[in-house]
Write a protein that holds these residues in place. Structure first.
Motif, PDB file in Angstrom:
ATOM      1  N   UNK A   1      -8.738  36.993  34.083  1.00 54.20           N
ATOM      2  CA  UNK A   1      -7.489  37.753  34.066  1.00 54.20           C
ATOM      3  C   UNK A   1      -6.769  37.515  32.749  1.00 54.20           C
ATOM      4  N   UNK A   2      -6.217  38.582  32.184  1.00 51.60           N
ATOM      5  CA  UNK A   2      -5.434  38.466  30.959  1.00 51.60           C
ATOM      6  C   UNK A   2      -3.987  38.806  31.271  1.00 51.60           C
ATOM      7  N   UNK A   3      -3.097  38.343  30.400  1.00 51.86           N
ATOM      8  CA  UNK A   3      -1.666  38.575  30.583  1.00 51.86           C
ATOM      9  C   UNK A   3      -1.148  39.526  29.507  1.00 51.86           C
ATOM     10  N   UNK A   4      -0.237  40.375  29.909  1.00 50.46           N
ATOM     11  CA  UNK A   4       0.394  41.273  28.946  1.00 50.46           C
ATOM     12  C   UNK A   4      -0.433  42.523  28.710  1.00 50.46           C
ATOM     13  N   UNK A   5       0.128  43.421  27.914  1.00 46.72           N
ATOM     14  CA  UNK A   5      -0.542  44.684  27.616  1.00 46.72           C
ATOM     15  C   UNK A   5      -1.829  44.443  26.836  1.00 46.72           C
ATOM     16  N   UNK A   6      -2.869  45.176  27.196  1.00 50.22           N
ATOM     17  CA  UNK A   6      -4.165  45.062  26.525  1.00 50.22           C
ATOM     18  C   UNK A   6      -4.214  46.049  25.367  1.00 50.22           C
ATOM     19  N   UNK A   7      -4.525  45.555  24.171  1.00 45.69           N
ATOM     20  CA  UNK A   7      -4.605  46.411  22.983  1.00 45.69           C
ATOM     21  C   UNK A   7      -6.039  46.712  22.595  1.00 45.69           C
ATOM     22  N   UNK A   8      -6.972  45.872  23.019  1.00 47.22           N
ATOM     23  CA  UNK A   8      -8.350  46.023  22.555  1.00 47.22           C
ATOM     24  C   UNK A   8      -9.318  45.485  23.597  1.00 47.22           C
ATOM     25  N   UNK A   9     -10.388  46.228  23.805  1.00 50.70           N
ATOM     26  CA  UNK A   9     -11.493  45.780  24.658  1.00 50.70           C
ATOM     27  C   UNK A   9     -12.768  46.185  23.945  1.00 50.70           C
ATOM     28  N   UNK A  10     -13.565  45.209  23.530  1.00 54.17           N
ATOM     29  CA  UNK A  10     -14.771  45.540  22.774  1.00 54.17           C
ATOM     30  C   UNK A  10     -15.840  44.480  22.948  1.00 54.17           C
ATOM     31  N   UNK A  11     -17.086  44.923  22.785  1.00 52.78           N
ATOM     32  CA  UNK A  11     -18.204  43.996  22.737  1.00 52.78           C
ATOM     33  C   UNK A  11     -18.415  43.594  21.296  1.00 52.78           C
ATOM     34  N   UNK A  12     -18.627  42.300  21.050  1.00 54.18           N
ATOM     35  CA  UNK A  12     -18.857  41.800  19.696  1.00 54.18           C
ATOM     36  C   UNK A  12     -20.070  40.873  19.712  1.00 54.18           C
ATOM     37  N   UNK A  13     -20.650  40.705  18.532  1.00 54.93           N
ATOM     38  CA  UNK A  13     -21.685  39.680  18.332  1.00 54.93           C
ATOM     39  C   UNK A  13     -21.171  38.745  17.251  1.00 54.93           C
ATOM     40  N   UNK A  14     -20.935  37.488  17.604  1.00 53.38           N
ATOM     41  CA  UNK A  14     -20.275  36.552  16.700  1.00 53.38           C
ATOM     42  C   UNK A  14     -21.157  36.171  15.515  1.00 53.38           C
ATOM     43  N   UNK A  15     -22.472  36.287  15.654  1.00 54.17           N
ATOM     44  CA  UNK A  15     -23.426  36.184  14.551  1.00 54.17           C
ATOM     45  C   UNK A  15     -24.515  37.216  14.812  1.00 54.17           C
ATOM     46  N   UNK A  16     -25.348  37.474  13.813  1.00 57.63           N
ATOM     47  CA  UNK A  16     -26.420  38.454  13.998  1.00 57.63           C
ATOM     48  C   UNK A  16     -27.381  38.052  15.106  1.00 57.63           C
ATOM     49  N   UNK A  17     -27.569  36.752  15.275  1.00 63.02           N
ATOM     50  CA  UNK A  17     -28.535  36.274  16.270  1.00 63.02           C
ATOM     51  C   UNK A  17     -27.910  36.020  17.631  1.00 63.02           C
ATOM     52  N   UNK A  18     -26.588  36.092  17.731  1.00 64.91           N
ATOM     53  CA  UNK A  18     -25.913  35.761  18.980  1.00 64.91           C
ATOM     54  C   UNK A  18     -26.065  36.872  19.999  1.00 64.91           C
ATOM     55  N   UNK A  19     -25.935  36.510  21.256  1.00 67.84           N
ATOM     56  CA  UNK A  19     -25.914  37.504  22.317  1.00 67.84           C
ATOM     57  C   UNK A  19     -24.560  38.197  22.357  1.00 67.84           C
ATOM     58  N   UNK A  20     -24.420  39.181  23.214  1.00 63.48           N
ATOM     59  CA  UNK A  20     -23.152  39.912  23.276  1.00 63.48           C
ATOM     60  C   UNK A  20     -22.027  39.072  23.864  1.00 63.48           C
ATOM     61  N   UNK A  21     -20.830  39.276  23.317  1.00 64.59           N
ATOM     62  CA  UNK A  21     -19.612  38.662  23.837  1.00 64.59           C
ATOM     63  C   UNK A  21     -18.610  39.769  24.118  1.00 64.59           C
ATOM     64  N   UNK A  22     -17.679  39.495  24.999  1.00 62.58           N
ATOM     65  CA  UNK A  22     -16.683  40.477  25.406  1.00 62.58           C
ATOM     66  C   UNK A  22     -15.312  39.990  24.975  1.00 62.58           C
ATOM     67  N   UNK A  23     -14.650  40.784  24.130  1.00 63.56           N
ATOM     68  CA  UNK A  23     -13.320  40.429  23.630  1.00 63.56           C
ATOM     69  C   UNK A  23     -12.269  41.298  24.299  1.00 63.56           C
ATOM     70  N   UNK A  24     -11.218  40.642  24.796  1.00 60.47           N
ATOM     71  CA  UNK A  24     -10.061  41.345  25.332  1.00 60.47           C
ATOM     72  C   UNK A  24      -8.844  40.890  24.546  1.00 60.47           C
ATOM     73  N   UNK A  25      -8.263  41.816  23.777  1.00 64.33           N
ATOM     74  CA  UNK A  25      -7.051  41.511  23.028  1.00 64.33           C
ATOM     75  C   UNK A  25      -5.837  41.858  23.862  1.00 64.33           C
TER      76      UNK A  25
END
Length: 645
Positions: A214-238
């Motif tokens: 759960x996140x708090x406050x208004x959500x400005x961003x929801x995106x999948x990112x890869x923190x390095x080229x070899x990393x698996x997918x991560x989910x960012x919620x701003x």
């Protein structure tokens, strides 16, 4: 009835269409699985594009053949259409007015003895021909189906090149509901490909859904990112109350919250990701509502936040942040959206230098701006910037090396200040179109050749009457692995609406993905209270795109898609490459263009699904270079390719 549409080169006969629809009592139906465009084309002995150059005289008009799509190529005999024979006089009058109006879009005529399969018996039955009695098989009269604007009119052969009007055929809207130019593209595709398919169902379903946090406050961003080229997918919620970073744990086979372990301490009102120091690791650039901060990732995957100072321009209210290549060896620049012309931020030793783009004139009626979109909109292999306003937009043509021309006006408009946008190539022509979620109604701005933009949501099939007002977010993906762009629409807490997913039948005509509908499947009742954001992305790396939702209460849910055939190819730009993007990447497989994706290093990858095993060719052009091609063979597992590696 929504506002009148405009064609590529001028206004449509809106009043005629309005009268036509009202007089026909048109009721939009579900997609007809027993008579698809494939059956229509294959059962047609003749398909021609026609024009109406002469006036209607005593209820008759002449259709002049201007192109033969199917049939004898030299058969261009004109056809006489008799409108007086229809028992529905008001409809016939409306059709006469429609045919007499200037019509710059294709008008197609299909001729054949059309039958559709009865799903109960498997037998082929003659399609409804109005009040005309059934005929014996060998005595069945030929029918002519005329598609003009978005309507179908049925005629019956009366001999000597004369065709008598039967009725406005709303039943055919279940075969094809879309714009005339897209129908012609669909017909040519079917004629060229013996295995052509115009799907009637999404053929996709959810395997399970889990709450990630759960996140708090208004959500400005929801995106999948890869923190390095070899990393698996991560989910960012701003989010204003604190950003969160979730990752897929392969061993535990679950989504875990890693925000604390990576020490990400940001609370964003706008955010984007990029490798800002060239170390091959993704960093977060965050606007907290007052100032910018950079959160750099170290070699251990831990983040360290630092305030950034901007020189050259003052940074006021930020409407959005987006990556664009700076032209300096793969170093990203940032497009800073604001009410006036956007700023381009480039890295300096002490922070960032802000340069304002120029607009010779800001029209007075451009009241409120939205976040900028960055993509190669004009097809010259250089990223451009398009900033939509409530009543129009500004287009900043990319010149390369991080430079942009002064703004030119474009009609792309938000319609209301809260509208959110996503990019997708909905007709697989290689040009990015724009999907918008607006309070009034969703929109699709189609990108025609020569940067001629037209809002086309009313001509997209089932979304035009299933999607609702109150939309707050949207995303574009590929939810069923068939190489066509699908889309997701999210709604605010109005009318207890759950999200809608629409699958692409091809050529910007969509169907409602019933098997994925949360309301129909009685999944996640909490979603009826409204959503803030959602995306379609492969979160667990199994080769199928999933759905992530952030609900009105801040809860984050991941819907994992059932995987029947893990054939897909993801294409990414490297974090330490010569260009950060956006770069257009497109593919061909089984003789069909699979559409283009907007690819950005670390945050946006191309995703090409494929139903059957086989080869696929992928193409891209890095600004200043030539088109590159790489061949792949999809056999039994999903593939991922990082360009240049």
């Amino acid at each position: 009835m929504r506002e009148n549409r405009t064609s590529e080169s001028g206004p449509l006969p809106g009043l005629v269409l309005l009268g036509l629809l009202l007089s026909s009592g048109a009721a939009f139906g579900l997609i007809n699985p027993n008579f698809t465009p494939v059956e229509l084309v294959r059962q047609s002995g003749r398909i021609v594009r026609v024009e109406f150059r002469s006036k209607t005289v005593q209820g008759r008009t002449t259709a002049t053949v201007v192109a033969v799509l199917k049939g004898a190529k030299d058969d261009r005999k004109p056809l006489t259409l008799d409108l007086t024979t229809s028992p529905f006089k008001e409809k016939a009058q409306a059709v006469a007015k429609l045919l007499a109006s200037p019509n710059p879009r294709p008008v197609l005529l299909f001729v054949g003895k059309f039958k559709e399969q009865d799903p109960a018996t498997g037998m082929m039955d003659m399609m409804d021909a109005g009040d005309f009695p059934e005929q014996e098989e060998d005595a069945t009269p030929r029918q002519a189906l005329l598609h003009v604007e978005t309507q179908w009119i049925r005629f019956q052969e009366a001999g000597k090149g004369v065709w008598e009007m039967v009725d406005i055929d709303t039943h055919m809207l279940a075969t094809w509901h879309g714009s005339p130019d897209m129908l012609e593209k669909c017909v040519r595709y079917i004629l060229d490909d013996p295995d052509a398919l115009v799907p009637v169902r999404s053929e996709a379903s959810w395997a399970e859904h889990v709450k990630a946090g759960t996140v708090k406050g208004d959500v400005c961003s929801l995106m999948r990112v890869r923190l390095t080229d070899a990393a698996g997918p991560a989910l960012f919620v701003g989010a204003a109350g604190g950003d969160r970073l979730f990752m897929w744990d392969k061993q535990k086979k679950q989504i875990v919250d890693r925000t604390g372990s990576v020490k990400l301490k940001a609370a964003s009102a706008a955010a984007t990701w990029g490798d800002f120091n060239g170390d091959g690791r993704l960093d977060l650039l965050s606007w907290d509502g007052k100032a910018l901060a950079i959160h750099r990732q170290d070699a251990n995957g831990v983040f360290h936040g630092k305030a950034l100072q901007a020189t050259g321009q003052s940074l006021d209210t930020c409407l959005g942040l987006a990556i664009v290549d700076s032209g300096k060896g793969g170093v990203p620049a940032v497009v800073f959206s604001r009410q006036g012309p956007p700023l381009v931020l480039t890295s300096t030793k002490g922070g960032m230098a802000a340069t304002a783009l120029t607009a010779d004139k800001m029209p007075d009626d451009y009241a409120t701006a939205g976040a900028c979109l960055v993509a190669d909109f004009d097809g010259d292999a250089r990223p451009d910037i398009l900033q939509p306003y409530v009543r129009g937009g500004l287009f900043f043509k990319g010149r390369g090396d991080g430079a942009f021309a002064a703004a030119a006006p474009v009609p792309v408009a938000l319609r209301d200040a809260s509208a959110k946008s996503a990019i997708g190539d909905f007709d697989a022509d290689g040009r990015p179109d724009i999907l918008m979620a607006a309070t009034s109604f969703p929109m699709i701005w189609h990108n025609y050749p020569g940067m001629r933009w037209q809002e086309m949501f009313a001509e997209t099939g089932e979304p035009s009457y299933i999607a609702k007002g109150g939309a707050v977010a949207c995303d574009v993906g590929e939810i069923n692995d068939d190489g066509r762009r699908d889309f997701l629409v999210l709604y605010a807490n109005e009318g207890a609406r759950t999200p809608h997913i629409f699958f692409n039948r091809g050529f910007r005509s969509f169907g409602h993905a019933h098997m994925l509908d949360l309301e129909e499947k009685d999944l996640l009742p909490e979603s009826r209270k409204g959503q803030q954001a959602g995306i379609l992305e492969d979160i667990d790396g199994d080769g199928a795109q999933d759905m992530v939702l952030v609900l009105a209460d801040g809860s984050v849910w991941v819907f994992f898609r059932e995987v029947f055939n893990p054939l897909s190819l993801e294409v990414a730009l490297p974090l330490k490459g010569a260009n950060t993007g956006p770069v257009k990447v497109w593919a061909h497989a089984a003789g069909r263009h699979r559409g283009a994706w907007n690819v950005v290093a670390g945050t946006a990858e191309a995703f090409f699904g494929q139903i059957d095993a086989g080869p696929m060719s992928v193409h891209w052009i890095v600004p200043g270079g030539r088109e590159q091609t790489k061949q792949f063979l999809l056999e039994d597992k999903p593939l991922r390719y990082v360009i240049g590696q």
